[in-house]
Write a protein that holds these residues in place. Structure first.
Motif, PDB file in Angstrom:
ATOM      1  N   ALA B 170      -3.369  -2.185   9.168  1.00 11.62           N
ATOM      2  CA  ALA B 170      -2.686  -3.462   9.418  1.00 11.62           C
ATOM      3  C   ALA B 170      -1.875  -3.372  10.695  1.00 11.62           C
ATOM      4  O   ALA B 170      -1.194  -2.376  10.923  1.00 11.62           O
ATOM      5  CB  ALA B 170      -1.771  -3.800   8.250  1.00 11.62           C
ATOM      6  N   ALA B 237      -3.794  -4.950   0.867  1.00  8.75           N
ATOM      7  CA  ALA B 237      -3.811  -5.865   2.013  1.00  8.75           C
ATOM      8  C   ALA B 237      -2.850  -7.002   1.699  1.00  8.75           C
ATOM      9  O   ALA B 237      -3.036  -7.706   0.712  1.00  8.75           O
ATOM     10  CB  ALA B 237      -5.216  -6.388   2.263  1.00  8.75           C
ATOM     11  N   GLU B 242      -4.838  -9.394   7.294  1.00  5.74           N
ATOM     12  CA  GLU B 242      -5.364  -8.142   6.746  1.00  5.74           C
ATOM     13  C   GLU B 242      -6.377  -8.412   5.646  1.00  5.74           C
ATOM     14  O   GLU B 242      -7.397  -7.723   5.539  1.00  5.74           O
ATOM     15  CB  GLU B 242      -4.219  -7.312   6.145  1.00  5.74           C
ATOM     16  N   ALA B 246     -10.117  -7.208   5.654  1.00  4.89           N
ATOM     17  CA  ALA B 246     -10.588  -6.328   4.576  1.00  4.89           C
ATOM     18  C   ALA B 246     -11.802  -6.937   3.879  1.00  4.89           C
ATOM     19  O   ALA B 246     -12.778  -6.234   3.593  1.00  4.89           O
ATOM     20  CB  ALA B 246      -9.468  -6.090   3.571  1.00  4.89           C
TER      21      ALA B 246
END
Lengths: 445, 412
Positions: B170, B237, B242, B246
């Protein structure tokens, strides 16, 4: 002279008094005088009437609670919100510092605490020192300047700290790199010594001033002793003009502090955290100290390994004046269900549980003549919950401080979209002005 | 599945066993179906044999009076450090974070100390199973679903490899780094992750081929269940960016996802619903992530997920507050989540998400009798858990806390 004139002017131009407010059709939990279904009349920021039926004065704003629960504003006896900094860790005795000087009225935690029903909070210095800085009691008057946050008339306080936190800087068992800049003390023995040394000094300082005042009274011409900002607050403690709020965990250190206080002839007003208070509840009660604890924190460090959620209940049963605190901007917003945990762990009654977050902390801070219960003459600090505040499902709907509506869930919900729009606009403005700013950016020579 | 009649016959033989009993006259909340007032619940050999208005106790089976009590399935905490960490501030008592970035071979379950003082404390509030989740690095290790009763970790383990825990790279996590540098590091981490997966796949191929010179690699062995779709990837996440990265990454890699610690999913909610990606939420009783978020942002998130049709369960993400798992659900209910959903999010849904719903998560015939018996609504703080059963065996509700309570209450 000018200041006097301004004060006089300010006094003559005070705002017109807010109209009276009647909150009716509420389930009123007074905490000190039982519960009833009825109304509360607020006049000039104070509770003017609390009864099953009240006369609605002309021009009054009437709020129908629709059977919801009205309780006194919640009081958090241990918080660090609204402070720009909280620890002066370079010295073992930092009594010359004070939270009053770093109050930050823009801290969003104030609003969040308000939204959890907290109207009064004791804002403490951190626990890096055996004797820490001065504390201040505030009301969560979101939107006020720093001065407006202060709970006028509340007794000033000072933070003490025992155990792992104040000795951390003095422990030489850390990794090699951390062994530099060690600061005394590094053991619980040293913590006691620091406190005893400080009060020995404070007593001598107090004596010098007494001698000087006595000489002056006799008409002698004397040079006053040099002021000591570190010792002054400790003299106030000795003279009962400043409350000691002492961070502590283990039973041995709790007992140590009570005995040191006995030795120097002052009182510990509250023991904070006091997670092993249940082991020495008898001694705490005998000294007359209050205890402000967590509901169910444990195991985060060694001195919290014997912490049990029954702590509050045991201390209550053994005659200690107990409150529950948050020490956390998050937990602060749900002290009502923290109180409910003392019913689960130790079987306190509803009223006893509610007392832990209202009248008891008010007594500990000696502001119980002003807040902590719904009684005629007290400040109109009130919280309206949609369900019984000891229920897991209860939500704060409205919060009043001094009779003024400081939090309203409906208003909060309806303003959200507007705030988003404002934010968007500001971001756009920033984007547009950014390159311009660069051009104008001139470094000072 | 054995028919009930056979079970009962078998149970008569082992009637003295302590994992068979009948609770009579209680309100039974199976969670998977509506509550039944004044019901009986028969447990034989640790499993639910029958639930109904009137069931006779087979000969020799002990009868428990359930008058005034309620029976629920035991709760499941979907993210904890249970048994892996004893005292937070004391490093040597913590076994959560191992060195290194990629360590799929690490198994949390084997580091769960069955004698941890935390276990009796947590289960005393009705929690019968918990995910022990390793942390640290990128691929942190295997998260294990553990029952909160057993002499050894082996007895406790429901599923040692319930999920592989991945901390998705991240940018937001790199606070003190300038953006350009943070972006560069982020891209590097993503590339490393891709390369790691690529290596694991090559290993998989080489392993199948079993050519000369093939050598076992424990790290990549541990990646096989993931690549074969047998184990999900539990991906931490937090924010929309993020989560998006992901989800896209996992799709490209063809991996099964369970998202964890989701806080600001934003527009990704519809995507999570469409792709049927479940989420572990928590803690619900938390501050908003950003200063200008609504004060109740963390409280309302579960209701938002529910409205968007995203499946979720709750985790406490630690040790000391695991016992407060039901109150996370309660806060979510106070702020808009339907009550039934709140209850399922700590019972049936975690069982489904971790692939064990045939065994636990509700009171249904043939499931293990992981049960809590309460004197009220378990989501209410005031409610007491009166009895607890794990695999049908009654579990002691005493803990370090109750022992100290009794000792010091009695101090003269």
């Amino acid at each position: 002279m000018t200041r006097l004139l301004w004060a006089a002017l300010a006094a003559s131009f005070t705002l017109p008094a807010a109209p009276p407010v009647v909150i009716q059709n509420a389930r009123v939990l007074t905490v000190t005088r039982g519960s009833f279904t009825g109304a509360v009349l607020v006049k000039d920021g104070k509770i003017a009437e609390a009864a099953e039926k009240v006369m609605i004065p002309p021009g009054a704003r009437v709020i129908d609670a629709g059977g919801q629960y009205l309780m006194p504003g919640i009081i958090d006896c241990h918080s660090h919100i609204a402070a720009d900094s909280i620890n002066e860790g370079a010295v073992s005795v930092s009594s010359m510092t004070g939270i009053e000087d770093v109050l930050n009225p823009d801290d969003i935690s104030i609003y969040r605490a308000l939204a959890g029903g907290v109207t009064t909070a004791n804002i403490l210095h951190g626990s890096a020192n055996s004797i820490g800085g001065k504390c201040i009691v505030i009301k969560t008057r979101w939107g006020s300047a720093a001065e407006g946050l202060k709970f006028k008339g509340a007794m000033p306080g000072i933070k003490f700290a025992l155990g792992e936190n104040p000795k951390r800087r003095g422990m030489d068992d850390g990794p090699a790199g951390s062994r530099r800049n060690l600061r005394y003390p590094g053991t619980r023995m040293g913590v006691e010594d620091v406190i005893r040394e400080a009060f020995t000094e404070a007593k001598a300082y107090q004596a010098r001033w007494k001698e000087y005042e006595a000489g002056k009274a006799r008409g002698e011409t004397l040079i006053p002793p040099r002021r000591d900002l570190k010792l002054e607050p400790l003299v106030e403690v000795l003279e009962g003009k400043r409350f000691v709020h002492a961070h502590c965990y283990r039973a041995d250190e709790i007992l140590m502090l009570l005995r040191v206080a006995d030795e120097f002839g002052f009182k510990i007003r509250t023991l904070q955290h006091v997670l092993e208070g249940y082991k020495v509840a008898r001694e705490i009660a005998a000294h007359g100290a209050g205890a402000s604890t967590f509901s169910d924190w444990w195991s985060y460090k060694v001195e919290a390994y014997d912490a049990i959620p029954y702590n509050a209940a045991i201390m209550v049963r053994k005659g200690v004046l107990v409150s529950l605190n948050s020490d956390s901007a998050e937990l602060m917003r749900r002290l009502n269900t923290e109180a409910a945990k003392t019913m689960k762990y130790g079987g306190l009654t509803e009223t006893e549980a509610l007392s832990l977050i209202t009248i008891n902390p008010a007594k500990q801070l000696k502001i119980d003549d002003r807040v902590g219960s719904i009684e005629v003459g007290k400040d109109a600090d009130l919280v309206l919950f949609d369900k019984h505040p000891l229920s897991s499902f209860a939500k704060v709907q409205k919060v009043f401080i001094d009779g003024a509506l400081y939090f309203d869930r409906d208003r909060d919900l309806s303003e959200r979209q507007l705030l988003q729009l404002k934010k968007k606009k500001l971001l756009e403005q920033e984007k547009q002005s950014a390159p311009q700013q660069k051009k104008q950016d001139r470094r000072p020579q | 599945m054995k028919p009930v009649a056979l079970w009962i016959a078998a149970a008569v033989l082992s009637a003295a066993a302590d994992n068979s009993f009948l609770i009579r006259g209680a309100a039974v909340y199976p969670v998977s179906s509506p509550a039944i007032e004044n019901a009986s619940l028969l447990v034989l050999d640790g499993r639910v044999a029958a639930v109904g208005p009137k069931i006779a106790a087979p000969k020799g089976v002990r009868v428990i009076d359930g008058k005034g009590l309620r029976v629920y399935p035991g709760m499941i905490d979907s993210a904890t450090e249970v048994g892996m960490s004893e005292i937070g501030a004391v490093g040597v008592t913590n076994d959560v974070r191992e060195l290194g970035d990629f360590k799929p071979q690490l198994r949390a379950g084997i580091a769960v100390n069955p004698s941890s003082e935390h276990i009796p404390v947590i289960r005393a509030n009705g929690i019968t199973a918990a995910m022990a989740v390793p942390d640290g690095g990128v691929i942190a290790g295997q998260a294990s679903l553990m029952r909160l009763d057993g002499w050894t970790w082996e007895e406790m383990a429901v599923k040692l490899d319930a999920a592989l825990h991945l901390n998705f790279p991240a940018i937001a996590a790199r606070r003190n780094t300038p953006f350009s540098e943070a972006k560069r590091e982020y891209n590097r981490d993503l590339k490393q992750l891709d390369e790691y997966l690529e290596q694991a796949r090559r290993y998989q191929t080489a392993r199948k081929a079993a050519g000369p010179g093939f050598r076992t690699n424990l790290q990549f062995e541990a990646m096989l269940p993931l690549l074969e779709g047998k184990v999900p990837l539990m991906v931490t996440a937090v924010r929309e960016r993020e989560i998006k990265a992901a989800v896209e990454w996992a799709e490209k890699q063809k991996l099964r996802l369970v998202l964890s610690e989701v806080r600001k999913p934003g527009a990704m909610l519809a995507e999570l619903k469409a792709k049927n990606i479940p989420v572990i939420l928590g803690p619900v009783q938390d501050l908003p992530l950003d200063h200008d978020d609504p004060y109740d942002a963390a409280f309302t998130l579960p209701a938002e997920l529910y409205k968007a049709g995203v499946r979720f369960a709750f985790g406490s993400f630690g040790n000391q507050f695991s016992r407060n798992l039901p109150y996370q659900a309660a806060t979510a209910v106070a702020f808009g989540l339907p009550y039934e959903e709140g209850l399922k999010s700590v019972t049936l849904y975690p069982a489904e998400i971790w692939g064990v719903s045939a065994e636990m998560g509700s009171i249904e015939k043939a499931k293990w009798a992981d049960l809590m018996v309460t004197d009220g609504d378990p989501l209410e703080v005031k409610t007491q858990v009166r009895r607890l059963f794990i695999k049908g065996r009654e579990v002691d509700l005493e803990s370090k806390h109750t022992r100290l309570y009794k000792k010091y209450l009695a101090r003269p």
